[in-house]
Scaffold this active site. Structure first.
Site, PDB file in Angstrom:
ATOM      1  CE  LYS A 109      11.391  78.920  50.044  1.00  0.00           C
ATOM      2  NZ  LYS A 109      12.122  77.698  49.705  1.00  0.00           N
TER       3      LYS A 109
ATOM      4  CB  THR B 162       5.932  70.252  48.492  1.00  0.00           C
ATOM      5  OG1 THR B 162       6.477  71.056  49.538  1.00  0.00           O
ATOM      6  CG2 THR B 162       5.418  71.163  47.388  1.00  0.00           C
ATOM      7  CG  LEU B 163       3.225  65.635  50.983  1.00  0.00           C
ATOM      8  CD1 LEU B 163       2.156  64.593  50.648  1.00  0.00           C
ATOM      9  CD2 LEU B 163       3.110  66.073  52.441  1.00  0.00           C
ATOM     10  N   GLY B 164       8.045  66.143  49.868  1.00  0.00           N
ATOM     11  CA  GLY B 164       9.351  65.556  49.593  1.00  0.00           C
ATOM     12  C   GLY B 164       9.236  64.397  48.614  1.00  0.00           C
TER      13      GLY B 164
ATOM     14  NE  ARG C 112       5.394  61.728  53.021  1.00  0.00           N
ATOM     15  CZ  ARG C 112       4.604  62.113  54.024  1.00  0.00           C
ATOM     16  NH1 ARG C 112       3.591  61.331  54.391  1.00  0.00           N
ATOM     17  NH2 ARG C 112       4.815  63.247  54.653  1.00  0.00           N
TER      18      ARG C 112
ATOM     19  CG  ASP D  46      21.917  70.332  47.017  1.00  0.00           C
ATOM     20  OD1 ASP D  46      21.132  70.424  47.977  1.00  0.00           O
ATOM     21  OD2 ASP D  46      22.725  71.230  46.717  1.00  0.00           O
TER      22      ASP D  46
ATOM     23  CG  ASP E 161      13.221  77.806  46.212  1.00  0.00           C
ATOM     24  OD1 ASP E 161      12.197  78.058  46.872  1.00  0.00           O
ATOM     25  OD2 ASP E 161      14.376  78.001  46.630  1.00  0.00           O
TER      26      ASP E 161
END
Length: 306
Positions: A41, A221-223, A225, A248, A254
């Site tokens: 990360k 962070t909401l992907g 969204r 991916d 990150d």
């Protein structure tokens, strides 16, 4: 004069396996692809920030082995200044990554190797690097006590601090007041606050809970969204920025953290820096790998300008 971004974290060699699903215990299945590349990360964030236009120093430990050589080559190519200790008696870390070949979802097992021995003495040795940066970033793949000490040093020196509480491990409550920004994903935020973030209102409630613990700003962070930027005075939902088909998602978080840190170090206002981070992640998820997927500044600027 303070300048650039310093990051404390780990490097691991990512061994990525593509398949339609994860095997069950005792089962062997056939995969559809395989790759080995640079990961971890903190290392990914350092590469992302450097490619996004920031001066970056990366603080870590690696082994004196083939994977360690991969790390140093990665930093040379990305323009990251490695502040790393090479160990003769510990290997460089490695990660197993499963990637669903249909939707890009992933599952990961990380062994930190040499970086798992990072301690307070190592952080103290890097004090000058941390204090001279504009922005400091760390996570939880190295021991939490090292992350806490680094955040203490940065906070005392007036450096903007970003804490990415990933993976979702327990960490000392004393870390919260040291955070100018805490950046969990929705799963990590749920682990901290004790409820699932199904809606944007849930995310705002989680943001309030994080502020109550002493952080200055919650960035959740909401992907797909997007990201919630949440302070005591302002709550802004920044939508995800798409640049193509998602392949991916492994390095999405990150990419966002690295892009966001780079933008802050370059003088962006916080919400604009969030948008910059979203554009960085929006490009990264259209590519295979983690560090190799991190976009260059010109690519990010082109996407933001559409």
């Amino acid at each position: 004069m303070k300048a650039g971004v310093s990051i404390l974290g780990i490097f691991v060699a990512d061994t990525a396996y593509l398949a339609k699903r994860m095997p069950n215990v005792g089962e062997t299945i056939t995969g559809t692809g395989f790759s080995v590349g640079p990961g971890g990360k903190g290392s990914n964030q350092a590469v992302a920030a450097a490619r996004a236009g920031a001066e970056v120093s990366f603080i870590s430990k690696i082994g004196r082995d083939t994977f360690g050589d991969m790390a140093l080559k990665t930093y040379a190519e990305a323009g990251v200044r490695p502040k790393v200790v090479q160990m003769d008696d510990m290997p460089t870390g490695a990660a197993f990554i499963y990637v669903n070949d249909e939707n890009g979802e992933n599952a990961i097992i990380v062994y930190p190797g040499a970086a798992g021995t990072i301690d307070i003495a190592d952080v103290e040795a890097a004090r000058e690097t941390i204090e001279q940066s504009l922005v400091f970033v760390t996570q939880l793949e190295q021991p939490a006590k090292a992350a806490q000490r680094a955040l203490e040093i940065a906070h005392a020196a007036g450096v903007t601090t970003i804490f990415n509480p990933a993976p979702a491990e327990s960490f000392p409550e004393a870390i919260y007041p040291l955070c100018d920004y805490i950046v969990p994903n929705e799963t990590e935020a749920a682990a901290i606050v004790g409820f699932v973030l199904d809606t944007l209102d849930d995310a705002r409630r989680a943001g309030d809970a994080l502020l109550a613990k002493g952080v200055r700003t919650a960035l959740i962070t909401l992907g797909g969204r997007g990201v919630l930027y949440h302070t005591a005075d302002q709550s802004v939902h920044v939508p995800a920025i798409s640049s193509g088909t998602v392949i991916d998602t492994t390095g999405a978080g990150d990419a966002f953290v690295g892009g966001f840190a780079a933008a802050l170090s370059r003088g962006f206002e916080p919400v604009d820096a969030v948008r910059f981070g979203c554009a960085t992640a929006g490009i990264a998820v259209t590519r295979r790998g983690t560090a190799p997927a991190m976009p260059r500044l010109e690519e990010i600027e082109q996407l933001r300008g559409r």
